[in-house]
Design a protein around this motif. Structure first.
Motif, PDB file in Angstrom:
ATOM      1  N   GLU A 108       0.822  -1.205   0.000  1.00 21.44           N
ATOM      2  CA  GLU A 108       0.000   0.000   0.000  1.00 21.44           C
ATOM      3  C   GLU A 108       0.857   1.257   0.000  1.00 21.44           C
ATOM      4  OE1 GLU A 108      -3.164   0.101   2.800  1.00 21.44           O
ATOM      5  OE2 GLU A 108      -3.932  -1.883   2.250  1.00 21.44           O
ATOM      6  N   ALA A 109       2.007   1.193   0.663  1.00 16.86           N
ATOM      7  CA  ALA A 109       2.896   2.354   0.679  1.00 16.86           C
ATOM      8  C   ALA A 109       3.419   2.658  -0.718  1.00 16.86           C
ATOM      9  CB  ALA A 109       4.054   2.106   1.638  1.00 16.86           C
ATOM     10  N   LEU A 110       3.772   1.608  -1.480  1.00 12.55           N
ATOM     11  CA  LEU A 110       4.257   1.804  -2.839  1.00 12.55           C
ATOM     12  C   LEU A 110       3.117   2.138  -3.799  1.00 12.55           C
ATOM     13  CD1 LEU A 110       6.907  -1.062  -3.044  1.00 12.55           C
ATOM     14  CD2 LEU A 110       7.360   1.390  -3.124  1.00 12.55           C
ATOM     15  N   LEU A 111       1.945   1.545  -3.528  1.00 12.62           N
ATOM     16  CA  LEU A 111       0.785   1.794  -4.386  1.00 12.62           C
ATOM     17  C   LEU A 111       0.407   3.273  -4.380  1.00 12.62           C
ATOM     18  CD1 LEU A 111      -1.444   0.485  -6.167  1.00 12.62           C
ATOM     19  CD2 LEU A 111      -2.821   0.283  -4.075  1.00 12.62           C
ATOM     20  N   ALA A 112       0.633   3.941  -3.259  1.00 14.30           N
ATOM     21  CA  ALA A 112       0.291   5.360  -3.153  1.00 14.30           C
ATOM     22  C   ALA A 112       1.076   6.213  -4.141  1.00 14.30           C
ATOM     23  CB  ALA A 112       0.551   5.842  -1.725  1.00 14.30           C
ATOM     24  N   GLN A 113       2.197   5.683  -4.649  1.00 12.94           N
ATOM     25  CA  GLN A 113       3.036   6.434  -5.579  1.00 12.94           C
ATOM     26  C   GLN A 113       2.807   6.033  -7.042  1.00 12.94           C
ATOM     27  OE1 GLN A 113       7.176   5.972  -4.294  1.00 12.94           O
ATOM     28  NE2 GLN A 113       6.421   5.311  -2.288  1.00 12.94           N
ATOM     29  N   ALA A 114       2.002   5.001  -7.266  1.00 13.80           N
ATOM     30  CA  ALA A 114       1.889   4.409  -8.601  1.00 13.80           C
ATOM     31  C   ALA A 114       0.726   4.979  -9.405  1.00 13.80           C
ATOM     32  CB  ALA A 114       1.735   2.901  -8.485  1.00 13.80           C
ATOM     33  N   ARG A 115       0.918   5.029 -10.713  1.00 10.03           N
ATOM     34  CA  ARG A 115      -0.150   5.419 -11.639  1.00 10.03           C
ATOM     35  C   ARG A 115      -0.863   4.201 -12.208  1.00 10.03           C
ATOM     36  NH1 ARG A 115       2.162   8.636 -16.234  1.00 10.03           N
ATOM     37  NH2 ARG A 115      -0.012   9.215 -16.569  1.00 10.03           N
ATOM     38  N   ALA A 116      -0.209   3.039 -12.147  1.00 13.21           N
ATOM     39  CA  ALA A 116      -0.815   1.781 -12.603  1.00 13.21           C
ATOM     40  C   ALA A 116      -0.223   0.652 -11.780  1.00 13.21           C
ATOM     41  CB  ALA A 116      -0.557   1.554 -14.089  1.00 13.21           C
ATOM     42  N   VAL A 117      -0.989  -0.415 -11.616  1.00 13.24           N
ATOM     43  CA  VAL A 117      -0.513  -1.556 -10.840  1.00 13.24           C
ATOM     44  C   VAL A 117      -0.976  -2.844 -11.517  1.00 13.24           C
ATOM     45  CG1 VAL A 117      -2.559  -1.598  -9.333  1.00 13.24           C
ATOM     46  CG2 VAL A 117      -0.407  -2.583  -8.516  1.00 13.24           C
ATOM     47  N   VAL A 118      -0.132  -3.864 -11.466  1.00 10.23           N
ATOM     48  CA  VAL A 118      -0.493  -5.203 -11.962  1.00 10.23           C
ATOM     49  C   VAL A 118      -0.392  -6.151 -10.783  1.00 10.23           C
ATOM     50  CG1 VAL A 118       0.076  -7.072 -13.549  1.00 10.23           C
ATOM     51  CG2 VAL A 118       0.378  -4.692 -14.270  1.00 10.23           C
ATOM     52  N   VAL A 119      -1.507  -6.798 -10.439  1.00 10.75           N
ATOM     53  CA  VAL A 119      -1.555  -7.649  -9.253  1.00 10.75           C
ATOM     54  C   VAL A 119      -2.006  -9.062  -9.616  1.00 10.75           C
ATOM     55  CG1 VAL A 119      -1.986  -5.745  -7.672  1.00 10.75           C
ATOM     56  CG2 VAL A 119      -3.920  -6.894  -8.770  1.00 10.75           C
ATOM     57  N   PRO A 120      -1.602 -10.066  -8.817  1.00 10.27           N
ATOM     58  CA  PRO A 120      -2.103 -11.427  -9.031  1.00 10.27           C
ATOM     59  C   PRO A 120      -3.541 -11.548  -8.553  1.00 10.27           C
ATOM     60  CG  PRO A 120      -0.663 -11.357  -7.120  1.00 10.27           C
ATOM     61  CD  PRO A 120      -0.587 -10.000  -7.756  1.00 10.27           C
ATOM     62  N   ALA A 121      -4.200 -12.629  -8.931  1.00  9.59           N
ATOM     63  CA  ALA A 121      -5.617 -12.814  -8.598  1.00  9.59           C
ATOM     64  C   ALA A 121      -5.858 -12.906  -7.100  1.00  9.59           C
ATOM     65  CB  ALA A 121      -6.138 -14.070  -9.291  1.00  9.59           C
ATOM     66  N   SER A 122      -4.839 -13.286  -6.340  1.00  7.15           N
ATOM     67  CA  SER A 122      -5.012 -13.457  -4.897  1.00  7.15           C
ATOM     68  C   SER A 122      -5.061 -12.145  -4.129  1.00  7.15           C
ATOM     69  CB  SER A 122      -3.862 -14.311  -4.339  1.00  7.15           C
ATOM     70  OG  SER A 122      -2.615 -13.665  -4.575  1.00  7.15           O
ATOM     71  N   MET A 123      -4.669 -11.039  -4.753  1.00  8.43           N
ATOM     72  CA  MET A 123      -4.590  -9.763  -4.051  1.00  8.43           C
ATOM     73  C   MET A 123      -5.868  -8.944  -4.223  1.00  8.43           C
ATOM     74  SD  MET A 123      -0.675  -8.454  -4.601  1.00  8.43           S
ATOM     75  CE  MET A 123      -0.937  -7.095  -3.430  1.00  8.43           C
ATOM     76  N   PRO A 124      -6.535  -8.593  -3.134  1.00 11.52           N
ATOM     77  CA  PRO A 124      -7.759  -7.788  -3.246  1.00 11.52           C
ATOM     78  C   PRO A 124      -7.460  -6.336  -3.573  1.00 11.52           C
ATOM     79  CG  PRO A 124      -7.207  -8.155  -0.931  1.00 11.52           C
ATOM     80  CD  PRO A 124      -6.232  -8.961  -1.737  1.00 11.52           C
ATOM     81  N   MET A 125      -8.223  -5.791  -4.487  1.00 10.72           N
ATOM     82  CA  MET A 125      -8.160  -4.364  -4.809  1.00 10.72           C
ATOM     83  C   MET A 125      -9.543  -3.801  -4.506  1.00 10.72           C
ATOM     84  SD  MET A 125      -5.059  -3.663  -5.712  1.00 10.72           S
ATOM     85  CE  MET A 125      -5.255  -2.047  -6.458  1.00 10.72           C
ATOM     86  N   ASP A 126      -9.792  -3.574  -3.223  1.00 10.72           N
ATOM     87  CA  ASP A 126     -11.101  -3.099  -2.792  1.00 10.72           C
ATOM     88  C   ASP A 126     -11.103  -1.589  -2.633  1.00 10.72           C
ATOM     89  OD1 ASP A 126      -9.612  -2.736  -0.476  1.00 10.72           O
ATOM     90  OD2 ASP A 126     -10.397  -4.535   0.489  1.00 10.72           O
TER      91      ASP A 126
END
Length: 324
Positions: free
Chosen positions: A37-55
């Motif tokens: 989440e700390a790194l996600l706050a800096q990202a413009r796009a993200v690629v995640v595996p199916a196991s990771m929730p993006m709620d």
């Protein structure tokens, strides 16, 4: 940072994206939600595996996020409503795994027909041939079109149903599939293959009324989420032998637990998302994913650097197509 990648992708696709965008790759983030989440706050796009929730809660911590990508099809753990509300595009490679899924479904049909014998009278039990079978496909998808061709090449007759596609739509004829009502499909087909995309309105679509009337000794292959089925009705059809055997390539968590209807049903075969999991499908999916994300992010930075946190973790896949 432009793109945060947690799902390992085909190396050449990553290299191509890394020349155009500031990319940070770290598959270990899947097990470290706070650091993610700390790194996600800096990202413009993200690629995640199916196991990771993006709620919705996760998305709220990423104000710059414009795209969420995933290799596997279907919404899964991505909150589509929250993404739409936040103006975040959900990027998934449509059709990348279609060839793999069609081949898998064909192999599953052949195995179930041959290895689950039916009674021919006088104590004789025999297998069956796909060439003399009627195959019913539930869900018109790219996989359905390829599967229809493969089954037709064996000599099988193919019918289909999709609740979102009218029986008169030209797509049925183009795919070589005769559209029929769902009840007729279940009542007349020797093999049923479920490829329907899951939405909440389809929950339990294949329930008691339909499964009780399915053709005797039918075999079933499902590459869709099992939530399309009524759990109790599916167990009853399998235990009674009306459905001779079923192969699910994904099953809801807990459905096989002791005390649940499907527990101990020996004619149910379950695999864990093997159908789309081929080298070629992952390579096709990776290229589709990185090209779409690059396009969504706008004009590329020619000075972008590719940051690879764990170089040896990459699932390097040979044979991916070079970008046009």
């Amino acid at each position: 940072m432009d793109v945060l990648i947690v799902e390992p992708l085909e190396q050449r696709a990553l290299d191509w994206l890394g020349k155009r965008r500031a990319v940070h790759l770290d598959p270990s983030l899947a097990a470290e939600p706070r650091r993610f989440e700390a790194l996600l706050a800096q990202a413009r796009a993200v690629v995640v595996p199916a196991s990771m929730p993006m709620d919705a809660r996760t998305l709220m911590s990423a104000p710059a996020l414009r795209a969420v990508g995933r290799l596997e099809g279907g919404p899964g753990t991505i909150d589509l409503i929250a993404c739409e509300s936040a103006g975040i595009a959900v990027v998934q490679p449509a059709g990348a795994g279609s060839v793999a899924e069609a081949e898998f479904a064909t192999a599953a049909m052949l195995q179930l027909l041959r290895r689950v014998p039916v009674h021919e009278g006088h104590g004789v039990y025999v297998g069956r041939e796909l060439s003399s079978s009627t195959v019913g496909i539930v869900g018109m998808s790219p996989t359905a079109r390829l599967l229809s061709q493969l089954a037709g090449n064996f000599g099988a007759r193919v019918v289909g149903y999709d609740p979102a596609l009218h029986a008169s739509d030209v797509a049925w004829r183009q795919a070589g599939i005769r559209a029929v009502p769902l009840a007729e499909l279940l009542e007349t087909c020797d093999v049923v293959v479920v490829l329907l995309a899951y939405y909440s309105r389809y929950h339990g679509l294949l329930g008691e009324r339909l499964l009780e009337s399915c053709k005797r000794d039918q075999v079933l292959v499902c590459l869709s989420p099992a939530a399309l089925f009524d759990e109790q009705a599916l167990a009853a059809a399998l235990r009674s032998g009306r459905i001779a055997a079923a192969w699910f390539d994904r099953l809801e968590p807990g459905w096989l637990d002791i005390g649940r209807p499907l527990s101990g049903v020996d004619t149910l075969h379950v695999t864990s998302r093997l159908a789309p999991s081929t080298r070629e499908a992952r390579a096709r999916g990776a290229w589709a994913l990185v090209r779409r994300i690059d396009a969504l992010l706008g004009v590329a930075d020619p000075q972008a650097a590719f940051s690879e946190t764990v170089p040896d973790v990459l699932a390097g896949l040979a044979g991916g197509p070079a970008p046009a």
